[in-house]
Design a protein around this motif. Structure first.
Motif, mmCIF file in Angstrom:
data_model
loop_
_atom_site.group_PDB
_atom_site.id
_atom_site.type_symbol
_atom_site.label_atom_id
_atom_site.label_comp_id
_atom_site.label_asym_id
_atom_site.label_seq_id
_atom_site.Cartn_x
_atom_site.Cartn_y
_atom_site.Cartn_z
ATOM 1 N N GLU A 1 0.809 -1.216 0.000
ATOM 2 C CA GLU A 1 0.000 0.000 0.000
ATOM 3 C C GLU A 1 0.845 1.271 0.000
ATOM 4 O OE1 GLU A 1 -2.833 -0.023 3.135
ATOM 5 O OE2 GLU A 1 -3.884 -1.816 2.402
ATOM 6 N N ASN A 2 2.090 1.165 0.394
ATOM 7 C CA ASN A 2 2.964 2.342 0.434
ATOM 8 C C ASN A 2 3.762 2.527 -0.855
ATOM 9 O OD1 ASN A 2 2.308 3.055 3.171
ATOM 10 N ND2 ASN A 2 3.557 1.311 3.834
ATOM 11 N N ALA A 3 3.612 1.604 -1.794
ATOM 12 C CA ALA A 3 4.360 1.683 -3.043
ATOM 13 C C ALA A 3 3.582 2.488 -4.082
ATOM 14 C CB ALA A 3 4.652 0.285 -3.580
ATOM 15 N N PRO A 4 4.268 3.245 -4.929
ATOM 16 C CA PRO A 4 3.560 4.060 -5.926
ATOM 17 C C PRO A 4 2.818 3.246 -6.977
ATOM 18 C CG PRO A 4 5.936 4.109 -6.304
ATOM 19 C CD PRO A 4 5.731 3.455 -4.978
ATOM 20 N N LEU A 5 3.140 1.970 -7.134
ATOM 21 C CA LEU A 5 2.480 1.106 -8.113
ATOM 22 C C LEU A 5 1.357 0.258 -7.496
ATOM 23 C CD1 LEU A 5 5.501 -0.144 -10.256
ATOM 24 C CD2 LEU A 5 3.738 1.514 -10.918
ATOM 25 N N PHE A 6 1.017 0.511 -6.240
ATOM 26 C CA PHE A 6 -0.008 -0.282 -5.568
ATOM 27 C C PHE A 6 -1.260 -0.393 -6.426
ATOM 28 C CE2 PHE A 6 -3.657 -0.313 -2.482
ATOM 29 C CZ PHE A 6 -3.492 -1.634 -2.075
ATOM 30 N N THR B 1 7.504 -14.142 -14.767
ATOM 31 C CA THR B 1 8.333 -13.026 -15.197
ATOM 32 C C THR B 1 8.541 -12.079 -14.020
ATOM 33 O OG1 THR B 1 6.630 -11.441 -15.906
ATOM 34 C CG2 THR B 1 7.284 -13.155 -17.487
ATOM 35 N N GLU B 2 9.682 -11.459 -14.015
ATOM 36 C CA GLU B 2 9.969 -10.403 -13.049
ATOM 37 C C GLU B 2 10.592 -9.235 -13.795
ATOM 38 O OE1 GLU B 2 13.013 -11.393 -10.214
ATOM 39 O OE2 GLU B 2 14.540 -11.652 -11.765
ATOM 40 N N VAL B 3 10.356 -8.045 -13.277
ATOM 41 C CA VAL B 3 11.051 -6.855 -13.758
ATOM 42 C C VAL B 3 12.167 -6.568 -12.773
ATOM 43 C CG1 VAL B 3 10.838 -4.419 -14.363
ATOM 44 C CG2 VAL B 3 8.915 -5.967 -14.761
ATOM 45 N N LYS B 4 13.369 -6.380 -13.294
ATOM 46 C CA LYS B 4 14.506 -6.086 -12.416
ATOM 47 C C LYS B 4 15.476 -5.158 -13.140
ATOM 48 C CE LYS B 4 16.444 -9.303 -9.820
ATOM 49 N NZ LYS B 4 17.301 -10.453 -9.397
ATOM 50 N N TYR B 5 15.872 -4.096 -12.435
ATOM 51 C CA TYR B 5 16.818 -3.122 -12.983
ATOM 52 C C TYR B 5 18.049 -3.006 -12.096
ATOM 53 C CZ TYR B 5 12.720 -1.557 -15.604
ATOM 54 O OH TYR B 5 11.619 -1.503 -16.409
ATOM 55 N N GLN B 6 19.130 -2.601 -12.700
ATOM 56 C CA GLN B 6 20.267 -2.158 -11.902
ATOM 57 C C GLN B 6 19.819 -0.937 -11.101
ATOM 58 O OE1 GLN B 6 23.652 -1.324 -14.380
ATOM 59 N NE2 GLN B 6 23.314 -3.148 -15.656
ATOM 60 N N PRO B 7 20.263 -0.791 -9.862
ATOM 61 C CA PRO B 7 19.878 0.393 -9.091
ATOM 62 C C PRO B 7 20.164 1.671 -9.879
ATOM 63 C CG PRO B 7 20.944 -1.183 -7.666
ATOM 64 C CD PRO B 7 21.090 -1.723 -9.065
ATOM 65 N N GLY B 8 19.125 2.467 -10.029
ATOM 66 C CA GLY B 8 19.262 3.680 -10.829
ATOM 67 C C GLY B 8 18.755 3.527 -12.248
ATOM 68 N N GLY B 9 18.522 2.288 -12.682
ATOM 69 C CA GLY B 9 17.878 2.054 -13.967
ATOM 70 C C GLY B 9 18.732 2.227 -15.196
ATOM 71 N N ALA B 10 20.046 1.997 -15.085
ATOM 72 C CA ALA B 10 20.906 2.138 -16.259
ATOM 73 C C ALA B 10 20.494 1.207 -17.394
ATOM 74 C CB ALA B 10 22.363 1.873 -15.874
ATOM 75 N N ASP B 11 19.874 0.071 -17.057
ATOM 76 C CA ASP B 11 19.430 -0.888 -18.073
ATOM 77 C C ASP B 11 17.941 -0.745 -18.382
ATOM 78 O OD1 ASP B 11 18.792 -1.735 -15.517
ATOM 79 O OD2 ASP B 11 19.155 -3.849 -15.908
ATOM 80 N N GLY B 12 17.322 0.335 -17.923
ATOM 81 C CA GLY B 12 15.894 0.526 -18.129
ATOM 82 C C GLY B 12 15.518 1.415 -19.289
ATOM 83 N N GLY B 13 16.489 2.124 -19.829
ATOM 84 C CA GLY B 13 16.263 2.921 -21.018
ATOM 85 C C GLY B 13 15.164 3.961 -20.868
ATOM 86 N N ALA B 14 14.497 4.234 -22.007
ATOM 87 C CA ALA B 14 13.463 5.263 -22.053
ATOM 88 C C ALA B 14 12.245 4.889 -21.217
ATOM 89 C CB ALA B 14 13.055 5.525 -23.504
ATOM 90 N N PHE B 15 11.975 3.586 -21.071
ATOM 91 C CA PHE B 15 10.837 3.140 -20.267
ATOM 92 C C PHE B 15 11.016 3.559 -18.810
ATOM 93 C CE2 PHE B 15 8.463 -0.781 -18.488
ATOM 94 C CZ PHE B 15 7.247 -0.119 -18.526
ATOM 95 N N ALA C 1 12.898 5.937 -17.736
ATOM 96 C CA ALA C 1 12.869 7.397 -17.657
ATOM 97 C C ALA C 1 11.444 7.925 -17.730
ATOM 98 C CB ALA C 1 13.705 7.994 -18.789
ATOM 99 N N LYS C 2 10.590 7.245 -18.499
ATOM 100 C CA LYS C 2 9.205 7.674 -18.662
ATOM 101 C C LYS C 2 8.382 7.450 -17.403
ATOM 102 C CE LYS C 2 5.213 8.574 -20.751
ATOM 103 N NZ LYS C 2 4.785 9.970 -21.037
ATOM 104 N N VAL C 3 8.646 6.354 -16.684
ATOM 105 C CA VAL C 3 7.829 5.963 -15.527
ATOM 106 C C VAL C 3 8.718 5.908 -14.287
ATOM 107 C CG1 VAL C 3 6.219 4.264 -14.610
ATOM 108 C CG2 VAL C 3 6.409 4.562 -17.091
ATOM 109 N N PRO C 4 8.807 6.990 -13.523
ATOM 110 C CA PRO C 4 9.676 7.011 -12.342
ATOM 111 C C PRO C 4 9.376 5.898 -11.342
ATOM 112 C CG PRO C 4 8.952 9.231 -12.884
ATOM 113 C CD PRO C 4 8.169 8.302 -13.765
ATOM 114 N N ALA C 5 8.121 5.452 -11.262
ATOM 115 C CA ALA C 5 7.746 4.417 -10.297
ATOM 116 C C ALA C 5 8.417 3.086 -10.593
ATOM 117 C CB ALA C 5 6.235 4.233 -10.269
ATOM 118 N N LEU C 6 8.997 2.929 -11.776
ATOM 119 C CA LEU C 6 9.710 1.686 -12.083
ATOM 120 C C LEU C 6 10.928 1.479 -11.189
ATOM 121 C CD1 LEU C 6 9.559 1.552 -15.992
ATOM 122 C CD2 LEU C 6 8.234 0.211 -14.355
ATOM 123 N N SER C 7 11.319 2.499 -10.458
ATOM 124 C CA SER C 7 12.405 2.315 -9.491
ATOM 125 C C SER C 7 12.017 1.300 -8.413
ATOM 126 C CB SER C 7 12.776 3.651 -8.845
ATOM 127 O OG SER C 7 11.677 4.185 -8.118
#
Length: 218
Positions: free
Chosen positions: A38-43, A72-86, A88-94
């Protein structure tokens, strides 16, 4: 006067049912804690929780029927270096940065021995992953989709699934979104063009029937 939606779609032959295959796999898409905290922005709220509750039933039923279970899981390097434009477009992907609790699999589901885990950085489970090759190697002809969110990664995966030649089935009570409007609209559109919709009960029955057919052949 504008033509009614139902008659317009019927004239085009949308919502036609497919011939389901003999070798299905179950794909559980992105059931991460980010959608259930409930505290996550993607709730995602009640709709996503209902999808999880049904997925908790689907996974063991698939294993019991000898149907491959793929997470399936979504997983990024901390900071999203491997997340590209996606990313950058959706900050909650952090929420999916490696090491965060929100990136982990939701309570009630577990990747068990024999299951497959696909890690991705973009909406479709096929984009930039080995999923299509794995399914072909397993001789899968039909893909059952469950997951979150309906309007996001489920839809993207659905379109790529049929594009790769798989009969695609969306377990409609095992997919969820944070609002009913995008959930319903995307279910309608997927049903019209890309997939058949079915309930959890029907999905379990279908998987059990494919096991019975294989047993008869042996």
């Amino acid at each position: 006067m504008a033509e009614a939606l139902d008659s317009n779609y019927a004239r085009a032959g949308y919502h036609a049912r497919q011939s389901w295959g003999r070798r299905p796999a179950l794909l559980l898409i992105d059931f991460a804690m980010a959608y259930f905290d409930e505290n996550a922005p993607l709730f995602g709220g009640e709709n996503c929780q209902a999808a999880l509750d049904h997925a908790v039933r689907l996974a063991p039923a698939a294993r019991a029927a000898g149907v491959p279970v793929i997470f399936t899981e979504v997983k990024y390097q901390p900071g999203g270096a491997d997340g590209g434009a996606f990313y950058a477009k959706v900050p909650a992907l952090s929420c999916f940065d490696a090491g965060k609790d929100t990136q982990k699999l939701a309570t009630g589901l577990a990747v068990e021995e024999g299951d497959i885990l696909v890690t991705k950085q973009y909406p479709s489970a096929f984009f930039g992953t080995s999923l299509a090759a794995t399914l072909k190697w397993l001789n899968i002809d039909t893909l059952l989709l469950a997951g979150v969110t309906t309007s996001g990664c489920v839809r993207a995966t659905c379109i790529d699934s049929i594009s790769y030649g798989f009969v695609t089935l969306v377990v409609e009570d095992a997919v969820g979104d944070r609002a009913e409007e995008p959930h319903a609209a995307n279910l309608f559109d997927m049903s019209a063009k890309y997939a058949d919709l079915l309930s959890t009960e029907a999905a379990i029955e279908y998987m059990q029937q494919t096991q019975k057919n294989h047993d008869k052949e042996e």
